[in-house]
Design a protein around this motif. Structure first.
Motif, PDB file in Angstrom:
ATOM      1  N   LEU A   3       0.816  -1.214   0.000  1.00  0.00           N
ATOM      2  CA  LEU A   3       0.000   0.000   0.000  1.00  0.00           C
ATOM      3  C   LEU A   3       0.850   1.266   0.000  1.00  0.00           C
ATOM      4  CD1 LEU A   3      -2.858  -0.975   2.464  1.00  0.00           C
ATOM      5  CD2 LEU A   3      -2.960  -0.822  -0.020  1.00  0.00           C
ATOM      6  N   TRP A   4       2.168   1.126   0.229  1.00  0.00           N
ATOM      7  CA  TRP A   4       3.060   2.294   0.214  1.00  0.00           C
ATOM      8  C   TRP A   4       3.149   2.907  -1.171  1.00  0.00           C
ATOM      9  CZ3 TRP A   4       4.172   4.597   4.481  1.00  0.00           C
ATOM     10  CH2 TRP A   4       4.258   3.877   5.662  1.00  0.00           C
ATOM     11  N   MET A   5       2.816   2.150  -2.209  1.00  0.00           N
ATOM     12  CA  MET A   5       2.917   2.699  -3.567  1.00  0.00           C
ATOM     13  C   MET A   5       1.855   3.764  -3.832  1.00  0.00           C
ATOM     14  SD  MET A   5       1.445  -0.362  -5.928  1.00  0.00           S
ATOM     15  CE  MET A   5       1.386   0.597  -7.400  1.00  0.00           C
ATOM     16  N   ILE A   6       0.848   3.857  -2.971  1.00  0.00           N
ATOM     17  CA  ILE A   6      -0.170   4.898  -3.124  1.00  0.00           C
ATOM     18  C   ILE A   6       0.410   6.271  -2.768  1.00  0.00           C
ATOM     19  CG2 ILE A   6      -2.398   5.694  -2.240  1.00  0.00           C
ATOM     20  CD1 ILE A   6      -3.123   2.766  -1.820  1.00  0.00           C
ATOM     21  N   LEU A   7       1.396   6.309  -1.895  1.00  0.00           N
ATOM     22  CA  LEU A   7       1.964   7.572  -1.409  1.00  0.00           C
ATOM     23  C   LEU A   7       2.557   8.447  -2.526  1.00  0.00           C
ATOM     24  CD1 LEU A   7       2.330   9.127   1.244  1.00  0.00           C
ATOM     25  CD2 LEU A   7       4.551   8.050   1.450  1.00  0.00           C
ATOM     26  N   PRO A   8       3.429   7.922  -3.414  1.00  0.00           N
ATOM     27  CA  PRO A   8       3.955   8.795  -4.471  1.00  0.00           C
ATOM     28  C   PRO A   8       2.890   9.275  -5.457  1.00  0.00           C
ATOM     29  CG  PRO A   8       5.337   6.860  -4.232  1.00  0.00           C
ATOM     30  CD  PRO A   8       4.131   6.631  -3.390  1.00  0.00           C
ATOM     31  N   VAL A   9       1.839   8.484  -5.649  1.00  0.00           N
ATOM     32  CA  VAL A   9       0.763   8.897  -6.551  1.00  0.00           C
ATOM     33  C   VAL A   9      -0.115   9.950  -5.880  1.00  0.00           C
ATOM     34  CG1 VAL A   9      -1.279   8.059  -7.793  1.00  0.00           C
ATOM     35  CG2 VAL A   9       0.799   6.681  -7.740  1.00  0.00           C
ATOM     36  N   SER A  10      -0.318   9.807  -4.577  1.00  0.00           N
ATOM     37  CA  SER A  10      -1.188  10.750  -3.877  1.00  0.00           C
ATOM     38  C   SER A  10      -0.544  12.122  -3.675  1.00  0.00           C
ATOM     39  CB  SER A  10      -1.617  10.175  -2.534  1.00  0.00           C
ATOM     40  OG  SER A  10      -0.504  10.018  -1.687  1.00  0.00           O
ATOM     41  N   LEU A  11       0.781  12.214  -3.701  1.00  0.00           N
ATOM     42  CA  LEU A  11       1.455  13.502  -3.493  1.00  0.00           C
ATOM     43  C   LEU A  11       1.050  14.541  -4.545  1.00  0.00           C
ATOM     44  CD1 LEU A  11       3.542  15.305  -2.014  1.00  0.00           C
ATOM     45  CD2 LEU A  11       5.262  14.316  -3.505  1.00  0.00           C
ATOM     46  N   VAL A  13      -1.492  14.508  -6.606  1.00  0.00           N
ATOM     47  CA  VAL A  13      -2.939  14.694  -6.570  1.00  0.00           C
ATOM     48  C   VAL A  13      -3.311  15.628  -5.423  1.00  0.00           C
ATOM     49  CG1 VAL A  13      -5.136  13.501  -6.164  1.00  0.00           C
ATOM     50  CG2 VAL A  13      -3.432  12.485  -7.680  1.00  0.00           C
ATOM     51  N   PHE A  14      -2.730  15.411  -4.266  1.00  0.00           N
ATOM     52  CA  PHE A  14      -3.010  16.239  -3.100  1.00  0.00           C
ATOM     53  C   PHE A  14      -2.525  17.674  -3.302  1.00  0.00           C
ATOM     54  CE2 PHE A  14      -1.320  17.922   0.933  1.00  0.00           C
ATOM     55  CZ  PHE A  14      -2.501  18.031   1.637  1.00  0.00           C
ATOM     56  N   TRP A  20      -5.287  24.442  -6.248  1.00  0.00           N
ATOM     57  CA  TRP A  20      -6.494  24.967  -6.889  1.00  0.00           C
ATOM     58  C   TRP A  20      -7.507  25.437  -5.850  1.00  0.00           C
ATOM     59  CZ3 TRP A  20      -7.134  26.869 -11.466  1.00  0.00           C
ATOM     60  CH2 TRP A  20      -6.320  26.449 -12.504  1.00  0.00           C
ATOM     61  N   VAL A  21      -7.577  24.764  -4.716  1.00  0.00           N
ATOM     62  CA  VAL A  21      -8.476  25.213  -3.647  1.00  0.00           C
ATOM     63  C   VAL A  21      -7.996  26.549  -3.088  1.00  0.00           C
ATOM     64  CG1 VAL A  21      -9.267  24.676  -1.310  1.00  0.00           C
ATOM     65  CG2 VAL A  21      -9.327  22.916  -3.066  1.00  0.00           C
ATOM     66  N   VAL A  22      -6.696  26.705  -2.916  1.00  0.00           N
ATOM     67  CA  VAL A  22      -6.141  27.979  -2.443  1.00  0.00           C
ATOM     68  C   VAL A  22      -6.445  29.090  -3.446  1.00  0.00           C
ATOM     69  CG1 VAL A  22      -3.984  29.209  -1.989  1.00  0.00           C
ATOM     70  CG2 VAL A  22      -4.351  26.966  -0.995  1.00  0.00           C
ATOM     71  N   TYR A  23      -6.287  28.798  -4.740  1.00  0.00           N
ATOM     72  CA  TYR A  23      -6.612  29.798  -5.766  1.00  0.00           C
ATOM     73  C   TYR A  23      -8.095  30.164  -5.713  1.00  0.00           C
ATOM     74  CZ  TYR A  23      -7.919  31.618 -10.328  1.00  0.00           C
ATOM     75  OH  TYR A  23      -8.452  32.380 -11.327  1.00  0.00           O
ATOM     76  N   THR A  85       2.194  19.571   4.713  1.00  0.00           N
ATOM     77  CA  THR A  85       1.820  18.173   4.502  1.00  0.00           C
ATOM     78  C   THR A  85       2.541  17.599   3.294  1.00  0.00           C
ATOM     79  OG1 THR A  85      -0.348  18.707   5.419  1.00  0.00           O
ATOM     80  CG2 THR A  85      -0.136  16.608   4.257  1.00  0.00           C
ATOM     81  N   GLY A  86       2.637  18.389   2.222  1.00  0.00           N
ATOM     82  CA  GLY A  86       3.376  17.942   1.045  1.00  0.00           C
ATOM     83  C   GLY A  86       4.847  17.727   1.349  1.00  0.00           C
ATOM     84  N   SER A  87       5.411  18.568   2.185  1.00  0.00           N
ATOM     85  CA  SER A  87       6.803  18.417   2.576  1.00  0.00           C
ATOM     86  C   SER A  87       7.016  17.134   3.371  1.00  0.00           C
ATOM     87  CB  SER A  87       7.239  19.628   3.400  1.00  0.00           C
ATOM     88  OG  SER A  87       8.538  19.457   3.865  1.00  0.00           O
ATOM     89  N   PHE A  88       6.099  16.845   4.285  1.00  0.00           N
ATOM     90  CA  PHE A  88       6.195  15.604   5.039  1.00  0.00           C
ATOM     91  C   PHE A  88       6.091  14.396   4.107  1.00  0.00           C
ATOM     92  CE2 PHE A  88       4.006  12.118   7.256  1.00  0.00           C
ATOM     93  CZ  PHE A  88       4.984  11.814   8.192  1.00  0.00           C
ATOM     94  N   MET A  89       5.194  14.475   3.123  1.00  0.00           N
ATOM     95  CA  MET A  89       5.046  13.368   2.172  1.00  0.00           C
ATOM     96  C   MET A  89       6.308  13.189   1.333  1.00  0.00           C
ATOM     97  SD  MET A  89       1.084  13.939   1.049  1.00  0.00           S
ATOM     98  CE  MET A  89       0.934  12.546  -0.037  1.00  0.00           C
ATOM     99  N   VAL A  90       6.946  14.308   0.939  1.00  0.00           N
ATOM    100  CA  VAL A  90       8.202  14.219   0.173  1.00  0.00           C
ATOM    101  C   VAL A  90       9.287  13.555   1.021  1.00  0.00           C
ATOM    102  CG1 VAL A  90      10.073  15.625  -0.797  1.00  0.00           C
ATOM    103  CG2 VAL A  90       7.722  16.117  -1.403  1.00  0.00           C
ATOM    104  N   MET A  91       9.364  13.923   2.300  1.00  0.00           N
ATOM    105  CA  MET A  91      10.363  13.310   3.175  1.00  0.00           C
ATOM    106  C   MET A  91      10.111  11.815   3.347  1.00  0.00           C
ATOM    107  SD  MET A  91      10.775  16.236   6.081  1.00  0.00           S
ATOM    108  CE  MET A  91      12.087  15.427   6.965  1.00  0.00           C
ATOM    109  N   LEU A  92       8.850  11.441   3.506  1.00  0.00           N
ATOM    110  CA  LEU A  92       8.506  10.036   3.677  1.00  0.00           C
ATOM    111  C   LEU A  92       8.768   9.238   2.400  1.00  0.00           C
ATOM    112  CD1 LEU A  92       7.386   8.065   5.735  1.00  0.00           C
ATOM    113  CD2 LEU A  92       5.095   8.593   4.901  1.00  0.00           C
TER     114      LEU A  92
END
Length: 191
Positions: A3-11, A13-14, A20-23, A85-92
């Motif tokens: 299930l760890w392979m979902i992490l690089p794909v979700s980065l 997307v997230f 776009w939500v911030v914009y 959160t994106g930074s934490f995901m990049v580190m992980l």
């Protein structure tokens, strides 16, 4: 299949959805002009937040850049959350890739360099997200921390990170076609 392979794909997307939500939040609060507005004036009679109607008078200060969309509250809080959160995901992801290369191949200097550049990119992303110029003190504004000396070089190292990961993946590839495809896509990864 892990299930760890979902992490690089979700980065991506997230991150893309969050930007776009911030914009949309900045556009709703009239902190930036719409993307489809290509006419920018030198000055306007009323500031953008006070204007009403379908046609807005926009200046160059209201261009919808990513960091300008995340400068003013309330969207600055969400922008900071997305970047952290994106930074934490990049580190992980970097740490998982580091462990994967050690497990499949062996530890080498390229693997350590890939991990350290990934973590430098994550540090740059944290700084970009958490140091908005609107809320910063005058000394930080004078340093232009958000734009120049620290954040840009750290965050722009992601091109090096992709090149190092490409070099690390050569021993795992069985087909020359995959190597050519990844080599062709690597220069576009920092975009």
């Amino acid at each position: 299949m892990s299930l760890w392979m979902i992490l690089p794909v979700s980065l991506p997307v997230f991150i893309i959805t969050g930007i776009w939500v911030v914009y949309a939040m900045a556009l709703y609060n009239q902190h930036v002009c719409p993307v489809n507005n290509w006419v920018y004036n030198e000055s306007c009679v009323e500031p953008l937040p006070l204007q009403r109607g379908p046609v807005l008078c926009c200046t160059l200060d209201n261009i919808p850049l990513i960091s300008k969309c995340g400068t003013l509250p309330p969207e600055s809080c969400f922008f900071s959350l997305i970047c952290s959160t994106g930074s934490f995901m990049v580190m992980l992801i970097g740490l998982l890739r580091y462990a994967h290369v050690i497990e499949k191949h062996q530890n080498c200097i390229l693997n350590t360099a890939g991990l350290s550049t990934g973590w430098l990119c994550a540090a740059g992303l944290i700084m970009v997200g958490n140091f908005q110029l609107h809320t910063a003190s005058s000394s930080i504004k004078d340093m232009k921390l958000h734009n120049d000396p620290v954040c840009s070089p750290l965050f722009s190292k992601r091109g090096y990170m992709h090149a190092l990961q490409l070099c690390l993946s050569f021993p795992f590839q069985s087909s020359l076609r995959k190597i050519k495809l990844r080599s062709g896509l690597c220069p576009f990864a920092p975009l």
